[in-house]
Scaffold this motif. Structure first.
Motif, PDB file in Angstrom:
ATOM      1  N   LYS A  62      -1.251  12.659   8.189  1.00  0.00           N
ATOM      2  CA  LYS A  62      -2.351  13.277   8.317  1.00  0.00           C
ATOM      3  C   LYS A  62      -2.310  14.719   7.373  1.00  0.00           C
ATOM      4  O   LYS A  62      -3.583  15.308   7.391  1.00  0.00           O
ATOM      5  N   LYS A  63      -1.654  14.918   6.577  1.00  0.00           N
ATOM      6  CA  LYS A  63      -1.404  16.080   5.734  1.00  0.00           C
ATOM      7  C   LYS A  63      -2.209  15.320   4.275  1.00  0.00           C
ATOM      8  O   LYS A  63      -1.912  14.393   3.740  1.00  0.00           O
ATOM      9  N   GLN A  64      -2.970  16.129   3.664  1.00  0.00           N
ATOM     10  CA  GLN A  64      -3.923  15.752   2.495  1.00  0.00           C
ATOM     11  C   GLN A  64      -2.895  16.150   1.241  1.00  0.00           C
ATOM     12  O   GLN A  64      -3.371  17.152   0.509  1.00  0.00           O
ATOM     13  N   GLN A  65      -1.773  15.685   1.372  1.00  0.00           N
ATOM     14  CA  GLN A  65      -0.846  16.002   0.098  1.00  0.00           C
ATOM     15  C   GLN A  65       0.015  14.619  -0.171  1.00  0.00           C
ATOM     16  O   GLN A  65       0.444  14.250   0.712  1.00  0.00           O
ATOM     17  N   THR A  66       0.535  14.699  -1.521  1.00  0.00           N
ATOM     18  CA  THR A  66       1.390  13.542  -1.872  1.00  0.00           C
ATOM     19  C   THR A  66       2.826  14.073  -1.749  1.00  0.00           C
ATOM     20  O   THR A  66       3.321  15.032  -2.315  1.00  0.00           O
ATOM     21  N   GLN A  67       3.548  13.495  -0.797  1.00  0.00           N
ATOM     22  CA  GLN A  67       4.925  13.623  -0.307  1.00  0.00           C
ATOM     23  C   GLN A  67       5.990  12.898  -0.817  1.00  0.00           C
ATOM     24  O   GLN A  67       7.140  13.373  -0.757  1.00  0.00           O
ATOM     25  N   ALA A  68       5.720  11.678  -1.321  1.00  0.00           N
ATOM     26  CA  ALA A  68       6.791  10.906  -1.643  1.00  0.00           C
ATOM     27  C   ALA A  68       6.430  10.251  -2.954  1.00  0.00           C
ATOM     28  O   ALA A  68       5.304   9.650  -3.226  1.00  0.00           O
ATOM     29  N   LEU A  69       7.535  10.062  -4.081  1.00  0.00           N
ATOM     30  CA  LEU A  69       7.294   9.503  -4.966  1.00  0.00           C
ATOM     31  C   LEU A  69       8.462   8.334  -5.209  1.00  0.00           C
ATOM     32  O   LEU A  69       9.897   8.523  -5.242  1.00  0.00           O
ATOM     33  N   ILE A  70       7.957   7.229  -5.436  1.00  0.00           N
ATOM     34  CA  ILE A  70       9.064   5.922  -5.890  1.00  0.00           C
ATOM     35  C   ILE A  70       8.602   5.482  -7.187  1.00  0.00           C
ATOM     36  O   ILE A  70       7.860   5.059  -7.650  1.00  0.00           O
ATOM     37  N   MET A  71       9.990   5.498  -7.819  1.00  0.00           N
ATOM     38  CA  MET A  71       9.809   5.120  -9.418  1.00  0.00           C
ATOM     39  C   MET A  71      10.440   3.904  -9.484  1.00  0.00           C
ATOM     40  O   MET A  71      11.546   3.348  -8.871  1.00  0.00           O
ATOM     41  N   ALA A  72       9.673   2.969 -10.604  1.00  0.00           N
ATOM     42  CA  ALA A  72      10.379   1.691 -10.742  1.00  0.00           C
ATOM     43  C   ALA A  72      10.208   1.383 -12.213  1.00  0.00           C
ATOM     44  O   ALA A  72       9.256   1.997 -12.728  1.00  0.00           O
ATOM     45  N   PRO A  73      11.093   0.677 -12.651  1.00  0.00           N
ATOM     46  CA  PRO A  73      10.892   0.412 -14.372  1.00  0.00           C
ATOM     47  C   PRO A  73       9.862  -0.514 -14.765  1.00  0.00           C
ATOM     48  O   PRO A  73       9.777  -0.917 -15.989  1.00  0.00           O
ATOM     49  N   SER A  74       9.378  -1.289 -13.768  1.00  0.00           N
ATOM     50  CA  SER A  74       8.427  -2.389 -14.309  1.00  0.00           C
ATOM     51  C   SER A  74       7.424  -2.360 -13.341  1.00  0.00           C
ATOM     52  O   SER A  74       7.099  -1.869 -12.246  1.00  0.00           O
ATOM     53  N   GLN A  75       6.101  -2.985 -13.894  1.00  0.00           N
ATOM     54  CA  GLN A  75       4.898  -3.139 -13.204  1.00  0.00           C
ATOM     55  C   GLN A  75       5.041  -4.054 -11.978  1.00  0.00           C
ATOM     56  O   GLN A  75       4.592  -3.663 -10.787  1.00  0.00           O
ATOM     57  N   GLU A  76       5.696  -5.162 -12.175  1.00  0.00           N
ATOM     58  CA  GLU A  76       6.097  -6.171 -11.108  1.00  0.00           C
ATOM     59  C   GLU A  76       6.695  -5.452  -9.893  1.00  0.00           C
ATOM     60  O   GLU A  76       6.333  -5.673  -8.688  1.00  0.00           O
ATOM     61  N   LEU A  77       7.933  -4.686 -10.075  1.00  0.00           N
ATOM     62  CA  LEU A  77       8.648  -4.187  -8.943  1.00  0.00           C
ATOM     63  C   LEU A  77       7.699  -3.052  -8.281  1.00  0.00           C
ATOM     64  O   LEU A  77       7.727  -3.081  -7.234  1.00  0.00           O
ATOM     65  N   SER A  78       6.983  -2.321  -8.938  1.00  0.00           N
ATOM     66  CA  SER A  78       5.889  -1.546  -8.396  1.00  0.00           C
ATOM     67  C   SER A  78       5.062  -2.144  -7.474  1.00  0.00           C
ATOM     68  O   SER A  78       4.882  -1.556  -6.400  1.00  0.00           O
ATOM     69  N   MET A  79       4.609  -3.157  -7.987  1.00  0.00           N
ATOM     70  CA  MET A  79       3.583  -3.901  -7.260  1.00  0.00           C
ATOM     71  C   MET A  79       4.205  -4.390  -5.958  1.00  0.00           C
ATOM     72  O   MET A  79       3.592  -4.454  -4.874  1.00  0.00           O
ATOM     73  N   GLN A  80       5.325  -4.794  -6.025  1.00  0.00           N
ATOM     74  CA  GLN A  80       6.014  -5.285  -5.000  1.00  0.00           C
ATOM     75  C   GLN A  80       6.229  -4.343  -3.929  1.00  0.00           C
ATOM     76  O   GLN A  80       6.323  -4.809  -2.646  1.00  0.00           O
ATOM     77  N   ILE A  81       6.784  -3.348  -4.030  1.00  0.00           N
ATOM     78  CA  ILE A  81       7.024  -2.066  -3.377  1.00  0.00           C
ATOM     79  C   ILE A  81       5.852  -1.920  -2.735  1.00  0.00           C
ATOM     80  O   ILE A  81       5.849  -1.342  -1.363  1.00  0.00           O
ATOM     81  N   VAL A  82       4.710  -1.649  -3.406  1.00  0.00           N
ATOM     82  CA  VAL A  82       3.441  -1.313  -2.832  1.00  0.00           C
ATOM     83  C   VAL A  82       2.960  -2.184  -1.845  1.00  0.00           C
ATOM     84  O   VAL A  82       2.565  -1.856  -0.546  1.00  0.00           O
ATOM     85  N   ASN A  83       3.154  -3.401  -2.062  1.00  0.00           N
ATOM     86  CA  ASN A  83       2.499  -4.632  -1.247  1.00  0.00           C
ATOM     87  C   ASN A  83       3.756  -4.343   0.305  1.00  0.00           C
ATOM     88  O   ASN A  83       3.015  -4.548   1.367  1.00  0.00           O
ATOM     89  N   VAL A  84       4.932  -3.902   0.164  1.00  0.00           N
ATOM     90  CA  VAL A  84       5.578  -3.942   1.127  1.00  0.00           C
ATOM     91  C   VAL A  84       5.456  -2.599   2.076  1.00  0.00           C
ATOM     92  O   VAL A  84       5.311  -2.680   3.235  1.00  0.00           O
ATOM     93  N   ILE A  85       5.107  -1.542   1.481  1.00  0.00           N
ATOM     94  CA  ILE A  85       4.721  -0.342   1.945  1.00  0.00           C
ATOM     95  C   ILE A  85       3.191  -0.587   2.710  1.00  0.00           C
ATOM     96  O   ILE A  85       2.933  -0.186   3.908  1.00  0.00           O
ATOM     97  N   ARG A  86       2.263  -1.255   2.179  1.00  0.00           N
ATOM     98  CA  ARG A  86       0.976  -1.565   2.679  1.00  0.00           C
ATOM     99  C   ARG A  86       1.074  -2.233   4.057  1.00  0.00           C
ATOM    100  O   ARG A  86       0.460  -1.949   4.820  1.00  0.00           O
ATOM    101  N   GLU A  87       2.002  -3.194   4.005  1.00  0.00           N
ATOM    102  CA  GLU A  87       2.131  -3.962   5.218  1.00  0.00           C
ATOM    103  C   GLU A  87       2.758  -3.055   6.255  1.00  0.00           C
ATOM    104  O   GLU A  87       2.220  -3.313   7.632  1.00  0.00           O
ATOM    105  N   TRP A  88       3.605  -2.271   5.995  1.00  0.00           N
ATOM    106  CA  TRP A  88       4.325  -1.393   7.211  1.00  0.00           C
ATOM    107  C   TRP A  88       3.336  -0.009   7.588  1.00  0.00           C
ATOM    108  O   TRP A  88       3.380   0.504   8.428  1.00  0.00           O
ATOM    109  N   VAL A  89       2.410   0.217   6.854  1.00  0.00           N
ATOM    110  CA  VAL A  89       1.707   1.288   6.942  1.00  0.00           C
ATOM    111  C   VAL A  89       0.408   0.952   7.628  1.00  0.00           C
ATOM    112  O   VAL A  89      -0.537   1.932   8.203  1.00  0.00           O
TER     113      VAL A  89
END
Length: 393
Positions: A62-89
């Motif tokens: 509900k807060k209009q602010q960015t609260q968490a940052l996840i860093m990954a070394p590759s585009q593919e890993l970033s995309m996979q993490i985002v897909n996992v998060i989207r499923e759970w949120v």
């Protein structure tokens, strides 16, 4: 799974697993309690959910602010993490945005204006957005370094430290990887507040499939022909590794001779080329995907029957990282090394704990050859090994 009692109902309802993995059982309670964590667990053991679930529990959508940052070394890993998060949120107020190089920066800036709860990105693009004053770090309280061994290597170390230093002073920092050396642990501790160290080995995994470690003796010049032969085996689905991207590109045309179902993946490919290659592999049109360690970082490919070491890795960490991609989720797998004679000494040292068996390639089939393991006495002579090689086309 006592940690579930501390989760919101939405997260509880989405949990469909019979049990948690060892790294989830150890890591989730520690993160929920607010501790910094350095966690080591093999590839495919549930590390992503181990840090995603505590973050989802602790941020406020509900807060209009960015609260968490996840860093990954590759585009593919970033995309996979985002897909996992989207499923759970889904069904919550929490939002996530991906910030990776190779994608349209202006579009990412527009998404940042909406103050996503979580951002997932690669170091280079994150720095660009911070310098452009589009990504504000001071509100970020939760930072995760996925594949932390690479993010804290010399190439990224200063960049990552600056990103962490720019976050909220009362921040939680978590580092996860399949392998964490003493040096990486020391570097991590300098950026963290008294972190707790967690470690899970393959032996701790209750449902790991049976993984056979094997090798085929071959001349270095015959490895290309052998790979082509292996690509025609029924039902093979292999990720193969080479040490040198230049050698990989030189072999590309030879590997695809006679329409062998083989493709190569290297880090300089365009985003579209990489996605198309991976899609062809997932559909089965490609049976062996060859890559360097860098190009394969973050790839999460289900159902691999084999990992093939075309070149013997330089370190134990490399061998473990590569090999951990098969035998996941209870499935059986095989780790096959194409072993040239000058690589034998290195291979014996790396693979001895896994008690590899020798196999031979004969008449288009891979069969057990000399029953002695590589950690024992001399194997069959070079003449017999050379006879087992596929004929050149």
């Amino acid at each position: 799974m006592s940690f579930l009692d501390k989760m919101d109902d939405v997260l509880k309802d989405k949990w469909q697993f019979d049990s948690e993995t060892p790294i989830q059982a150890q890591m989730i309670p520690e993160m929920l309690s607010g501790k910094d964590v350095v966690a080591e667990s093999p590839t495919g053991t549930g590390k992503t959910l181990a840090y995603v679930l505590p973050i989802l529990q602790r941020v406020d959508g509900k807060k209009q602010q960015t609260q968490a940052l996840i860093m990954a070394p590759s585009q593919e890993l970033s995309m996979q993490i985002v897909n996992v998060i989207r499923e759970w949120v889904e069904g919550t107020d929490i939002t996530v945005t991906q910030l990776i190089g190779g994608a349209n920066m202006q579009r990412q800036i527009e998404k940042l204006k909406k103050k996503p709860t979580i951002v997932v990105g690669t170091p280079g693009r994150l720095v660009e957005l911070v310098k452009a004053k589009r990504l504000k770090l001071h509100d970020i309280r939760y930072i995760v370094l996925d594949e932390g061994d690479q993010l804290l290597a010399r190439e990224y170390r200063v960049i990552v430290k600056n990103l962490i230093d720019g976050a909220h002073e009362d921040r939680q920092v978590v580092v996860v990887s399949a392998t964490i050396t003493d040096e990486i642990e020391r570097v991590a501790q300098q950026m963290m507040d008294n972190p707790i160290r967690l470690k899970v080995s393959l032996e701790d995994m209750p449902s790991s499939g049976k993984v056979v470690h094997s090798f085929v003796k071959t001349e270095a010049r015959d490895k290309t022909d052998l790979l082509r032969g292996l690509s025609h085996l029924p039902a093979i689905r292999a990720l193969a590794f080479m040490n040198n991207v230049d050698q990989l590109r030189m072999k590309e045309m030879k590997l695809q001779y006679n329409n062998a179902p083989i493709a190569v993946l290297y880090s300089s490919m365009t985003k579209f080329e990489r996605q198309q290659t991976l899609e062809d592999f997932r559909k089965g049109e490609i049976r062996i995907l060859i890559a360097t360690d860098l190009a394969a970082r973050g790839l999460d490919i289900q159902g691999l029957t084999h990992v093939i070491h075309v070149d013997v890795p330089h370190t134990t960490e490399q061998y473990v990282h590569r090999s951990g991609r098969t035998g996941r989720a209870g499935e059986d797998g095989e780790v096959l090394t194409l072993l040239s004679y000058h690589e034998e000494r290195t291979y014996k040292k790396l693979a001895k704990p896994f008690k590899p068996v020798q196999k031979v390639w004969f008449k288009g089939k891979l069969t057990e050859g000399n029953s002695k393991t590589v950690s024992g006495q001399k194997d069959s002579n070079k003449k017999d090994a050379k006879k087992s090689q596929p004929k050149k086309k």
